[in-house]
Enzyme design. Structure first.
Site, PDB file in Angstrom:
ATOM      1  N   HIS A 192       8.682  94.160  15.664  1.00 51.38           N
ATOM      2  CA  HIS A 192       8.876  93.305  16.845  1.00 51.38           C
ATOM      3  C   HIS A 192       8.143  93.923  18.030  1.00 51.38           C
ATOM      4  O   HIS A 192       8.259  95.123  18.279  1.00 51.38           O
ATOM      5  CB  HIS A 192      10.366  93.169  17.185  1.00 51.38           C
ATOM      6  CG  HIS A 192      10.584  92.374  18.441  1.00 51.38           C
ATOM      7  ND1 HIS A 192      10.532  91.000  18.461  1.00 51.38           N
ATOM      8  CD2 HIS A 192      10.795  92.761  19.731  1.00 51.38           C
ATOM      9  CE1 HIS A 192      10.718  90.571  19.697  1.00 51.38           C
ATOM     10  NE2 HIS A 192      10.874  91.622  20.486  1.00 51.38           N
ATOM     11  N   LYS A 220      18.459  88.638  17.004  1.00 53.75           N
ATOM     12  CA  LYS A 220      17.562  87.737  16.272  1.00 53.75           C
ATOM     13  C   LYS A 220      16.906  88.467  15.102  1.00 53.75           C
ATOM     14  O   LYS A 220      16.775  87.925  14.007  1.00 53.75           O
ATOM     15  CB  LYS A 220      16.492  87.189  17.222  1.00 53.75           C
ATOM     16  CG  LYS A 220      17.067  86.140  18.169  1.00 53.75           C
ATOM     17  CD  LYS A 220      16.054  85.651  19.165  1.00 53.75           C
ATOM     18  CE  LYS A 220      15.791  86.681  20.222  1.00 53.75           C
ATOM     19  NZ  LYS A 220      15.475  86.221  21.549  1.00 53.75           N
ATOM     20  N   ARG A 254      21.170  83.084  31.209  1.00 54.79           N
ATOM     21  CA  ARG A 254      20.677  84.267  31.941  1.00 54.79           C
ATOM     22  C   ARG A 254      19.469  83.905  32.785  1.00 54.79           C
ATOM     23  O   ARG A 254      19.279  84.422  33.881  1.00 54.79           O
ATOM     24  CB  ARG A 254      20.313  85.369  30.938  1.00 54.79           C
ATOM     25  CG  ARG A 254      21.526  86.043  30.318  1.00 54.79           C
ATOM     26  CD  ARG A 254      21.122  86.901  29.123  1.00 54.79           C
ATOM     27  NE  ARG A 254      20.105  87.857  29.456  1.00 54.79           N
ATOM     28  CZ  ARG A 254      19.192  88.328  28.596  1.00 54.79           C
ATOM     29  NH1 ARG A 254      19.168  87.924  27.354  1.00 54.79           N
ATOM     30  NH2 ARG A 254      18.303  89.208  28.987  1.00 54.79           N
ATOM     31  N   ASP A 299      22.610  83.604  21.136  1.00 55.85           N
ATOM     32  CA  ASP A 299      21.547  84.194  21.969  1.00 55.85           C
ATOM     33  C   ASP A 299      20.774  83.103  22.694  1.00 55.85           C
ATOM     34  O   ASP A 299      20.445  83.232  23.865  1.00 55.85           O
ATOM     35  CB  ASP A 299      20.601  85.050  21.117  1.00 55.85           C
ATOM     36  CG  ASP A 299      19.405  85.491  21.940  1.00 55.85           C
ATOM     37  OD1 ASP A 299      19.605  86.243  22.896  1.00 55.85           O
ATOM     38  OD2 ASP A 299      18.276  85.036  21.663  1.00 55.85           O
ATOM     39  N   SER A 318      19.785  90.825  22.778  1.00 53.65           N
ATOM     40  CA  SER A 318      19.161  89.532  22.504  1.00 53.65           C
ATOM     41  C   SER A 318      18.081  89.688  21.421  1.00 53.65           C
ATOM     42  O   SER A 318      18.057  88.954  20.423  1.00 53.65           O
ATOM     43  CB  SER A 318      18.555  89.006  23.817  1.00 53.65           C
ATOM     44  OG  SER A 318      17.644  87.983  23.587  1.00 53.65           O
TER      45      SER A 318
END
Ligand code: URA
Length: 445
Positions: free
Chosen positions: A82, A187, A168, A161, A183
């Site tokens: 990621h 995922k 948010r 999320d 968050s």
């Protein structure tokens, strides 16, 4: 339980129990806790933070708000990467197939570009026919049969999320490290992975502008991974200038294909090799990082990674002919060249401004619901540290009928700094946070 009591406890600096966190998240997802109550709790977390156990429970509650994919029938250690997002960051395109070519399954759920940063899904969708909105069943089968699937977020994965992120966004609680870390990790953990490599960027083009903040984010995400029983390695990487020479979706696909053919820009290759070496090591296909790096270079130069990308493209309904013939990719009808106004060196190139310049042309989106133009973008003719003479090409702008060209040019003129002396370049790979791995990891100049 009452939402009021949970909010008050966190507001006053207390520590929430696992049961309180699970109850609150579950009730919020079902619509029983009101958005204003979740907003208040998010703000209390913004000011008072979450302890490591609270953060583990918070992430786990978010990830269990939807489907947690079970890839148990896929043999091998499943590893994903990621990136926290940057400009010109096309690393997933060469990385995922190269790692899968060695037999490490790569289940990758990616995102779209937003603001000045690009997204893997937009790049993939510039390949004609490439489908990223596949079903969970397709994803599972493709990871099993091909070794890698590159798909978009589905409604089933971590719905809490999605709901919380939108809240948010309008309550000034996005830039809060525990909320960002949970968050992202909720995922990723829902994808069915065993291990994860994080590329946490810092610098002008990154979400985290300061290295110290990137370090806290990376450590927080590693701590969440550890609590959820996953191995997580993080790299802090420099995003002061764009990665590679291209910014814009189809242009970045062309550059990624160069890397898959054993060429490509040195910074893109170095990052692909470093992150891939780590994935091979975590996936049990390399004894150490040095062997992992060697193996990555092998599959990038012998065609095995490109062949894996072909298989992935075919499985996701993309036109594989476009991988060999870039004229089948979307191409902008017009080009304009920005030339140098002085002799000297490229002293700096503000990555955020370059990303916004590409966005002016239509390459990126300001809001999640906007469309992108896959054909437009920028080809950098010089990078930081390179010498230039007045009149030399600095940036080739691929545009559609002049759309956004003036503002793009104005931004680029500010983004590029020409200096009399060559700048001192910062290493691309600044730091590795992970279990001690045998073999060195190489910082790239
Ligand atoms: N990206 C995410 O997925 N979540 C955040 O909170 C911030 C960036």
């Amino acid at each position: 339980m009452r939402a009021y009591d949970v909010i008050k406890l966190k507001r006053d600096g207390g520590v929430l129990s696992e049961a309180q966190i699970r109850w609150f998240m579950d009730a919020y997802t079902r619509g029983e806790v009101a958005p204003e109550q979740m907003s208040a709790l998010a703000m209390a977390i913004f000011f008072n933070g979450l302890s490591a156990p609270e953060l583990g429970a918070w992430t786990d509650a978010m990830l269990r708000s939807g489907v947690v994919l079970d890839l148990g029938e896929v043999p091998g250690i499943k590893v994903d990467k990621h990136s926290t997002g940057g400009v010109g960051d096309k690393i997933s395109l060469p990385l995922a197939p190269a790692v899968a070519a060695w037999g490490v399954p790569v289940p990758m759920v990616s995102g779209r570009g937003l603001g000045h940063t690009g997204g893997t899904l937009d790049k993939l969708q510039s390949i004609p026919g490439f489908k990223v909105d596949v079903t969970v069943e397709h994803y599972r089968r493709q990871v099993h049969d091909v070794g890698c699937c590159l798909m978009g977020q589905t409604r089933e994965l971590a719905p809490a999320d999605k709901k919380l992120y939108a809240l948010r966004d309008v309550t000034a609680t996005v830039d809060c490290i525990p909320l960002i870390a949970s968050s992202i990790m909720s995922k990723k953990m829902a994808e069915g992975i065993d291990a994860l490599v994080l590329d946490v960027k810092f610098g002008s083009g990154a979400f985290m502008k300061e290295r110290k903040d990137a370090l806290v984010l990376a450590s927080t995400m590693r701590s969440i991974g550890e609590q959820l029983g996953k191995k997580v390695t993080a790299y802090l990487t420099n995003m002061e200038e764009p990665l590679g020479y291209t910014v814009g979706n189809a242009l970045e696909v062309v550059e990624s294909l160069e890397v898959l053919r054993g060429g490509g820009p040195p910074d893109v290759v170095a990052l692909t090799v470093a992150l891939g070496a780590e994935m091979l090591w975590l996936g049990g296909k390399a004894r150490d990082l040095a062997e992992g790096a060697l193996r990555m270079r092998q599959v990038l130069s012998n065609g095995a990674a490109l062949e894996k990308f072909r298989q992935i493209t075919r499985a996701q309904h993309g036109d594989v002919r476009a991988l060999d013939d870039p004229s089948l990719l979307p191409t902008a009808p017009h080009r304009h060249t920005l030339t140098s106004w002085a002799d000297g060196f490229i002293g700096a190139m503000d990555a955020e401004a370059v990303g916004l310049a590409a966005m002016d042309l239509g390459a990126g989106r300001a809001r999640a619901e906007d469309n992108v133009d896959p054909a437009v973008g920028l080809v950098l003719r010089r990078k930081v540290g390179e010498a230039v003479k007045a009149g030399d090409a600095l940036v080739e702008i691929h545009h559609r009928d002049g759309r956004g060209l003036e503002s793009c040019l104005a931004r680029l003129r500010k983004a590029l700094v020409i200096t009399e002396v060559a700048p001192v370049r910062q290493p691309l790979l600044a730091e590795r946070l992970g279990d001690a791995a045998p073999g060195a990891w190489a910082s790239h100049p």
